[in-house]
Design a protein around this motif. Structure first.
Motif, mmCIF file in Angstrom:
data_model
loop_
_atom_site.group_PDB
_atom_site.id
_atom_site.type_symbol
_atom_site.label_atom_id
_atom_site.label_comp_id
_atom_site.label_asym_id
_atom_site.label_seq_id
_atom_site.Cartn_x
_atom_site.Cartn_y
_atom_site.Cartn_z
ATOM 1 N N ASP A 77 18.018 28.895 51.455
ATOM 2 C CA ASP A 77 16.847 29.505 51.695
ATOM 3 C C ASP A 77 15.767 29.143 50.739
ATOM 4 O O ASP A 77 14.887 29.992 50.820
ATOM 5 N N GLY A 78 16.436 29.216 49.660
ATOM 6 C CA GLY A 78 16.052 28.883 47.982
ATOM 7 C C GLY A 78 15.927 30.090 47.637
ATOM 8 O O GLY A 78 15.527 29.852 46.262
ATOM 9 N N ASN A 79 16.593 30.549 47.781
ATOM 10 C CA ASN A 79 16.894 32.418 47.031
ATOM 11 C C ASN A 79 18.117 31.841 46.014
ATOM 12 O O ASN A 79 18.698 30.883 46.255
ATOM 13 N N VAL A 80 17.737 32.398 44.391
ATOM 14 C CA VAL A 80 18.811 31.788 44.031
ATOM 15 C C VAL A 80 20.295 33.491 43.785
ATOM 16 O O VAL A 80 19.306 34.242 43.094
ATOM 17 N N LEU A 81 21.158 33.316 43.731
ATOM 18 C CA LEU A 81 22.551 34.148 43.415
ATOM 19 C C LEU A 81 22.578 34.082 41.682
ATOM 20 O O LEU A 81 23.459 33.031 41.602
ATOM 21 N N GLU A 82 22.792 35.089 41.675
ATOM 22 C CA GLU A 82 22.953 35.618 39.601
ATOM 23 C C GLU A 82 23.864 36.065 39.738
ATOM 24 O O GLU A 82 24.084 36.996 40.134
ATOM 25 N N LEU A 83 24.690 35.421 39.222
ATOM 26 C CA LEU A 83 26.014 36.245 39.064
ATOM 27 C C LEU A 83 27.319 35.784 37.359
ATOM 28 O O LEU A 83 27.156 35.113 36.818
ATOM 29 N N ASP A 84 27.490 37.186 36.461
ATOM 30 C CA ASP A 84 28.109 37.154 35.980
ATOM 31 C C ASP A 84 29.638 37.187 36.528
ATOM 32 O O ASP A 84 29.674 38.337 37.148
ATOM 33 N N ILE A 85 30.635 36.736 36.143
ATOM 34 C CA ILE A 85 32.490 36.546 36.056
ATOM 35 C C ILE A 85 32.824 36.833 34.813
ATOM 36 O O ILE A 85 32.183 35.656 33.917
ATOM 37 N N LEU A 86 34.446 37.180 34.688
ATOM 38 C CA LEU A 86 34.650 37.511 33.734
ATOM 39 C C LEU A 86 36.391 36.601 34.580
ATOM 40 O O LEU A 86 36.953 36.356 34.886
ATOM 41 N N HIS A 87 36.230 34.710 33.168
ATOM 42 C CA HIS A 87 37.124 33.983 33.234
ATOM 43 C C HIS A 87 38.004 34.518 32.176
ATOM 44 O O HIS A 87 38.213 34.833 31.133
ATOM 45 N N PHE A 88 39.344 34.970 32.852
ATOM 46 C CA PHE A 88 40.608 34.927 32.090
ATOM 47 C C PHE A 88 41.623 34.527 31.360
ATOM 48 O O PHE A 88 41.621 33.119 32.472
ATOM 49 N N LYS A 89 41.777 34.644 30.425
ATOM 50 C CA LYS A 89 42.444 33.362 29.613
ATOM 51 C C LYS A 89 43.753 33.985 29.299
ATOM 52 O O LYS A 89 44.238 34.929 29.676
ATOM 53 N N ASP A 90 45.216 33.079 28.777
ATOM 54 C CA ASP A 90 46.463 32.960 28.182
ATOM 55 C C ASP A 90 46.230 33.867 26.915
ATOM 56 O O ASP A 90 47.106 33.294 26.328
ATOM 57 N N ASP A 103 65.491 54.956 33.870
ATOM 58 C CA ASP A 103 66.579 55.124 35.260
ATOM 59 C C ASP A 103 66.564 53.215 36.053
ATOM 60 O O ASP A 103 66.778 52.929 36.777
ATOM 61 N N GLY A 104 65.830 52.269 34.332
ATOM 62 C CA GLY A 104 65.892 50.629 34.689
ATOM 63 C C GLY A 104 64.977 50.194 35.822
ATOM 64 O O GLY A 104 65.075 48.841 35.619
ATOM 65 N N PHE A 105 63.611 50.935 35.842
ATOM 66 C CA PHE A 105 62.888 49.928 36.209
ATOM 67 C C PHE A 105 61.898 49.235 35.257
ATOM 68 O O PHE A 105 61.843 50.306 34.290
ATOM 69 N N GLU A 106 61.770 48.184 35.741
ATOM 70 C CA GLU A 106 60.882 47.693 34.535
ATOM 71 C C GLU A 106 59.442 47.650 34.580
ATOM 72 O O GLU A 106 59.333 47.239 35.539
ATOM 73 N N CYS A 107 58.971 48.091 34.027
ATOM 74 C CA CYS A 107 57.287 47.908 33.175
ATOM 75 C C CYS A 107 56.549 47.484 32.544
ATOM 76 O O CYS A 107 57.623 46.487 32.020
ATOM 77 N N MET A 108 55.388 47.311 32.768
ATOM 78 C CA MET A 108 55.333 46.205 32.251
ATOM 79 C C MET A 108 53.497 45.760 32.692
ATOM 80 O O MET A 108 52.859 46.514 33.845
ATOM 81 N N GLN A 109 52.879 45.695 31.909
ATOM 82 C CA GLN A 109 51.203 45.594 31.422
ATOM 83 C C GLN A 109 50.866 44.252 30.921
ATOM 84 O O GLN A 109 51.094 43.896 29.992
ATOM 85 N N ARG A 110 49.592 44.293 31.026
ATOM 86 C CA ARG A 110 48.684 42.651 31.269
ATOM 87 C C ARG A 110 47.505 42.824 30.277
ATOM 88 O O ARG A 110 47.253 43.523 31.907
ATOM 89 N N LYS A 111 47.293 42.172 29.558
ATOM 90 C CA LYS A 111 46.046 42.858 29.043
ATOM 91 C C LYS A 111 45.862 40.852 28.052
ATOM 92 O O LYS A 111 46.371 40.505 26.822
ATOM 93 N N VAL A 112 44.636 40.340 28.893
ATOM 94 C CA VAL A 112 44.082 39.748 28.422
ATOM 95 C C VAL A 112 42.731 39.470 27.864
ATOM 96 O O VAL A 112 41.900 40.165 28.312
ATOM 97 N N LYS A 113 42.504 38.036 27.242
ATOM 98 C CA LYS A 113 40.856 38.669 27.295
ATOM 99 C C LYS A 113 39.793 37.345 27.648
ATOM 100 O O LYS A 113 40.629 36.559 28.231
#
Length: 180
Positions: free
Chosen positions: A58-71, A36-46
């Motif tokens: 206060d001296g505490n250390v916060l550790e975090l792993d994040i995912l940085h997406f590329k094109d 019916d003409g609706f445009e769909c899209m999926q985006r999948k990047v590494k």
């Protein structure tokens, strides 16, 4: 089951193979139109994992792993996601088709995901619209539509479409329990 579902599995495999080819050409996004003409899209990047450590006041250390997406396309994710997403887009197309028919008739309607509802006085009309629009939607070669669009959109050569099964959507006419 394998014999009954073989045409469906062939279609899923073909769509997945097409997504792999499109992604391997460097495409992070795969688009397709619904009937019916609706445009769909999926985006999948590494993505690349970044380890971040922040020392708080206060001296505490916060550790975090994040995912940085590329094109950079994630071919494996494109491959695994495309068939369910195409199927969801067809389910949504069916819902829109039913909604348009009910609206044209002036019937009250409620939709939640893939559930249809109307006032009980209109249940026969709703049921007929569900079947008629389902037949209308699937009485076409969806895979041919996708192949034509993807080859033109992405400039790729896709493998031959699988042979379709012998199911005829018109066989739904007259069923009492097609959709509950």
């Amino acid at each position: 089951m394998n014999k009954t579902l073989a045409p469906l599995k062939s279609a899923v495999d073909w769509v997945s193979q097409c997504a792999t080819i499109i992604a391997e050409y460097g495409n992070c996004e795969i688009h397709w139109p619904t009937p019916d003409g609706f445009e769909c899209m999926q985006r999948k990047v590494k993505g690349e994992t970044w380890d971040i450590a922040v020392t708080l006041s206060d001296g505490n250390v916060l550790e975090l792993d994040i995912l940085h997406f590329k094109d950079t396309p994630n071919t494996a994710k494109h491959r695994s996601a495309i068939a369910p997403n195409v199927i969801h887009s067809l389910d949504a197309t069916h819902l829109r088709m039913v909604a348009r028919r009910l609206k044209a008739r002036g019937c009250p309607m409620i939709f939640i995901h893939d559930s249809f509802a109307t006032h009980c006085n209109y249940r026969k009309e709703l049921y007929k619209d569900i079947i008629d629009t389902f037949i209308e939607l699937y009485d076409r070669d969806i895979l041919e539509m996708l192949a034509t669009y993807w080859e033109k959109m992405y400039g790729v050569v896709l493998p031959a479409r699988p042979v379709m099964g012998d199911w005829n959507p018109h066989s739904l006419q007259g069923l009492k329990r097609f959709f509950a």
